[in-house]
Write a protein that holds these residues in place. Structure first.
Motif, PDB file in Angstrom:
ATOM      1  N   UNK A 151       0.817  -1.215   0.000  1.00  0.00           N
ATOM      2  CA  UNK A 151       0.000   0.000   0.000  1.00  0.00           C
ATOM      3  C   UNK A 151       0.850   1.265   0.000  1.00  0.00           C
ATOM      4  N   UNK A 152       1.940   1.233   0.771  1.00  0.00           N
ATOM      5  CA  UNK A 152       2.718   2.458   0.991  1.00  0.00           C
ATOM      6  C   UNK A 152       4.093   2.425   0.340  1.00  0.00           C
ATOM      7  N   UNK A 153       4.241   1.662  -0.745  1.00  0.00           N
ATOM      8  CA  UNK A 153       5.581   1.530  -1.327  1.00  0.00           C
ATOM      9  C   UNK A 153       6.158   2.870  -1.771  1.00  0.00           C
ATOM     10  N   UNK A 154       5.328   3.793  -2.204  1.00  0.00           N
ATOM     11  CA  UNK A 154       5.855   5.099  -2.617  1.00  0.00           C
ATOM     12  C   UNK A 154       6.317   5.935  -1.436  1.00  0.00           C
ATOM     13  N   UNK A 155       5.907   5.548  -0.238  1.00  0.00           N
ATOM     14  CA  UNK A 155       6.349   6.260   0.969  1.00  0.00           C
ATOM     15  C   UNK A 155       7.713   5.750   1.436  1.00  0.00           C
ATOM     16  N   UNK A 156       7.916   4.411   1.438  1.00  0.00           N
ATOM     17  CA  UNK A 156       9.143   3.862   2.034  1.00  0.00           C
ATOM     18  C   UNK A 156      10.295   3.714   1.056  1.00  0.00           C
ATOM     19  N   UNK A 157      10.025   3.684  -0.229  1.00  0.00           N
ATOM     20  CA  UNK A 157      11.097   3.453  -1.202  1.00  0.00           C
ATOM     21  C   UNK A 157      12.198   4.513  -1.143  1.00  0.00           C
ATOM     22  N   UNK A 158      11.835   5.719  -0.775  1.00  0.00           N
ATOM     23  CA  UNK A 158      12.798   6.827  -0.822  1.00  0.00           C
ATOM     24  C   UNK A 158      13.439   7.111   0.535  1.00  0.00           C
ATOM     25  N   UNK A 159      13.092   6.346   1.548  1.00  0.00           N
ATOM     26  CA  UNK A 159      13.640   6.578   2.885  1.00  0.00           C
ATOM     27  C   UNK A 159      15.039   5.972   2.969  1.00  0.00           C
ATOM     28  N   UNK A 160      16.026   6.801   3.322  1.00  0.00           N
ATOM     29  CA  UNK A 160      17.417   6.343   3.349  1.00  0.00           C
ATOM     30  C   UNK A 160      18.073   6.523   4.721  1.00  0.00           C
ATOM     31  N   UNK A 161      17.321   6.999   5.706  1.00  0.00           N
ATOM     32  CA  UNK A 161      17.889   7.143   7.044  1.00  0.00           C
ATOM     33  C   UNK A 161      16.789   6.943   8.074  1.00  0.00           C
ATOM     34  N   UNK A 162      17.210   6.664   9.299  1.00  0.00           N
ATOM     35  CA  UNK A 162      16.270   6.470  10.403  1.00  0.00           C
ATOM     36  C   UNK A 162      16.325   7.696  11.305  1.00  0.00           C
ATOM     37  N   UNK A 163      15.224   8.412  11.387  1.00  0.00           N
ATOM     38  CA  UNK A 163      15.138   9.595  12.250  1.00  0.00           C
ATOM     39  C   UNK A 163      14.738   9.193  13.660  1.00  0.00           C
ATOM     40  N   UNK A 164      15.342   9.836  14.637  1.00  0.00           N
ATOM     41  CA  UNK A 164      14.925   9.619  16.019  1.00  0.00           C
ATOM     42  C   UNK A 164      13.521  10.179  16.222  1.00  0.00           C
ATOM     43  N   UNK A 165      12.720   9.477  16.982  1.00  0.00           N
ATOM     44  CA  UNK A 165      11.365   9.928  17.322  1.00  0.00           C
ATOM     45  C   UNK A 165      11.402  10.419  18.768  1.00  0.00           C
ATOM     46  N   UNK A 166      10.888  11.613  19.042  1.00  0.00           N
ATOM     47  CA  UNK A 166      10.968  12.152  20.407  1.00  0.00           C
ATOM     48  C   UNK A 166      10.398  11.183  21.438  1.00  0.00           C
ATOM     49  N   UNK A 167      11.017  11.172  22.613  1.00  0.00           N
ATOM     50  CA  UNK A 167      10.528  10.372  23.735  1.00  0.00           C
ATOM     51  C   UNK A 167      10.066  11.326  24.815  1.00  0.00           C
ATOM     52  N   UNK A 168       8.781  11.261  25.116  1.00  0.00           N
ATOM     53  CA  UNK A 168       8.167  12.180  26.076  1.00  0.00           C
ATOM     54  C   UNK A 168       8.357  11.626  27.489  1.00  0.00           C
ATOM     55  N   UNK A 169       8.938  12.445  28.367  1.00  0.00           N
ATOM     56  CA  UNK A 169       9.129  12.015  29.748  1.00  0.00           C
ATOM     57  C   UNK A 169      10.555  11.563  30.015  1.00  0.00           C
ATOM     58  N   UNK A 170      10.857  11.350  31.274  1.00  0.00           N
ATOM     59  CA  UNK A 170      12.186  10.945  31.700  1.00  0.00           C
ATOM     60  C   UNK A 170      12.340   9.428  31.630  1.00  0.00           C
ATOM     61  N   UNK A 171      13.435   8.974  31.022  1.00  0.00           N
ATOM     62  CA  UNK A 171      13.701   7.532  30.956  1.00  0.00           C
ATOM     63  C   UNK A 171      14.474   7.086  32.187  1.00  0.00           C
ATOM     64  N   UNK A 172      14.032   5.998  32.779  1.00  0.00           N
ATOM     65  CA  UNK A 172      14.768   5.368  33.869  1.00  0.00           C
ATOM     66  C   UNK A 172      14.991   3.916  33.484  1.00  0.00           C
ATOM     67  N   UNK A 173      15.843   3.216  34.224  1.00  0.00           N
ATOM     68  CA  UNK A 173      16.066   1.815  33.881  1.00  0.00           C
ATOM     69  C   UNK A 173      16.104   0.946  35.121  1.00  0.00           C
ATOM     70  N   UNK A 174      15.438  -0.191  35.021  1.00  0.00           N
ATOM     71  CA  UNK A 174      15.582  -1.261  36.003  1.00  0.00           C
ATOM     72  C   UNK A 174      15.433  -2.575  35.261  1.00  0.00           C
ATOM     73  N   UNK A 175      16.115  -3.603  35.722  1.00  0.00           N
ATOM     74  CA  UNK A 175      16.076  -4.894  35.031  1.00  0.00           C
ATOM     75  C   UNK A 175      14.694  -5.525  35.204  1.00  0.00           C
TER      76      UNK A 175
END
Length: 380
Positions: free
Chosen positions: A237-261
């Protein structure tokens, strides 16, 4: 802002009461109230009774219905929740899964606040054990990032926030809801459509995700077929959208990231290997037609050692997408044994790693898929 929380369910009586309670407290605390709607698939364990008996604060309305769309599945529930939200003129719809054990009232705020600030689609950003979400880690994440150029880490996370602008976009083509979008294909459909149609997308931090994870070899075959089949359908359906994409853009992350296992998720490695070999033998002829000669020979070699590198894996999925487009594959099911083999490879390589260390391999996988995109374009 009028906020609705939608909860799809099927036989989730043990967990859904907690989800309803947390969502209700979030609506009350941050919005003074709101509506929670459960769309159920005809549960036999009293799920709807639990929903309606759950005590909620004043100002929060709770409703439950059995969806009418004839195809049983999570997507059918979410379709009718969007229709309900549109009828109620909700500004924001938050979807949360009915088996969550880590949801807090703050999740409702974290899904709605970015939309108040101008975003249209909010994907979850949570910490999951390295073996929780094998379809995400091996397929949905690297394919979405490399195809559409958006680094959304959990494109099929199950929990989302969407603005009212998206209701009509998702619902305009009723035919699509007669496909695997009506089942577990719905999450990749929601995410891919939001990106491909140019809506503003973001991610929101939610901490740990604790739910009822599934052992991939024991129970994830049908989900694989539905998710990957939908992903392939959307590539057409979207081949005309993805064919020209040559890089991966970061998508904003809302809020503070923390980490725990996170708590461990068990994967039965030997069962993965056994199922991979058994199912490959059953699907060998169709796979010989669906995959390029080089890819097919690489797969046969990988099944002997379960050393299945990311370049070969990207070619498997790219070849699979092409075979789907060309009608050689009518569904993604023949690729299940290769998913099992790739998952076994990941388990072998990360058995002594923390989830954080394993995460680095998953991020690298998306870059490898992007690097191999010329292979896809040459063969498409």
């Amino acid at each position: 802002m009028k906020v609705m929380v939608g909860v799809p369910s099927y036989n989730n009586a043990e967990t859904i009461g907690f989800v309803i309670k947390q969502a209700a407290e979030g609506l009350k605390k941050y919005f003074g109230g709101g509506i929670i709607v459960n769309a159920d698939g005809g549960s036999s364990d009293g799920t709807r009774e639990v929903v309606l008996k759950t005590q909620v604060p004043d100002g929060v309305e709770v409703q439950s219905f059995v969806y009418k769309w004839p195809i049983p599945g999570k997507g059918s529930a979410m379709k009718e929740l969007m229709e309900f939200a549109r009828e109620k003129e909700a500004d924001i719809l938050v979807f949360v899964d009915s088996d969550l054990r880590s949801i807090t009232p703050e999740w409702i705020y974290k899904f709605t606040k970015p939309i108040e600030e101008g975003y249209d689609f909010v994907a979850p950003y949570y910490i999951r054990h390295k073996y929780d979400g094998t379809i995400t880690n091996n397929i949905a994440y690297p394919m979405t990032a490399s195809l559409y150029g958006k680094n959304i880490r959990q494109p099929i996370g199950g929990d989302f926030g969407i603005s009212a602008k998206l209701f009509d976009v998702y619902l305009k083509d009723e035919e699509i809801w007669k496909s695997n979008v009506a089942r577990f294909g719905v999450d990749i459909f929601l995410t891919t459509t939001a990106i491909a149609e140019g809506f503003r997308v973001t991610q929101t931090t939610l901490g740990l995700k604790i739910h009822d994870p599934k052992d991939p070899a024991a129970s994830l075959g049908p989900m694989f077929n539905q998710v990957v089949g939908t992903l392939f359908m959307l590539m057409k359906k979207y081949e005309e959208k993805w064919k020209h994409v040559r890089k991966i853009d970061e998508v904003p992350i809302w809020g503070e990231s923390t980490y725990e296992e996170p708590e461990a998720v068990n994967v039965t490695l030997e069962l993965l290997k056994i199922r991979a070999k058994e199912l490959f033998a059953q699907n060998e002829e169709i796979l010989r037609r669906a995959l390029s000669k080089e890819t097919f020979e690489g797969v046969k070699k990988a099944l002997k050692t379960f050393d299945f590198d990311d370049v070969l894996w990207s070619h498997v999925l790219f070849d699979g997408a092409i075979a789907y487009k060309d009608g050689i594959l009518n569904e993604a099911d023949p690729l299940v044994p290769l998913y099992f083999a790739k998952t076994a490879d990941f388990v072998e390589k990360t058995r002594d790693m923390s989830t954080l260390e394993a995460e680095k391999l998953i991020k690298e996988r998306a870059k490898t898929f992007l690097d191999e995109k010329d292979y896809l374009l040459e063969h498409w």
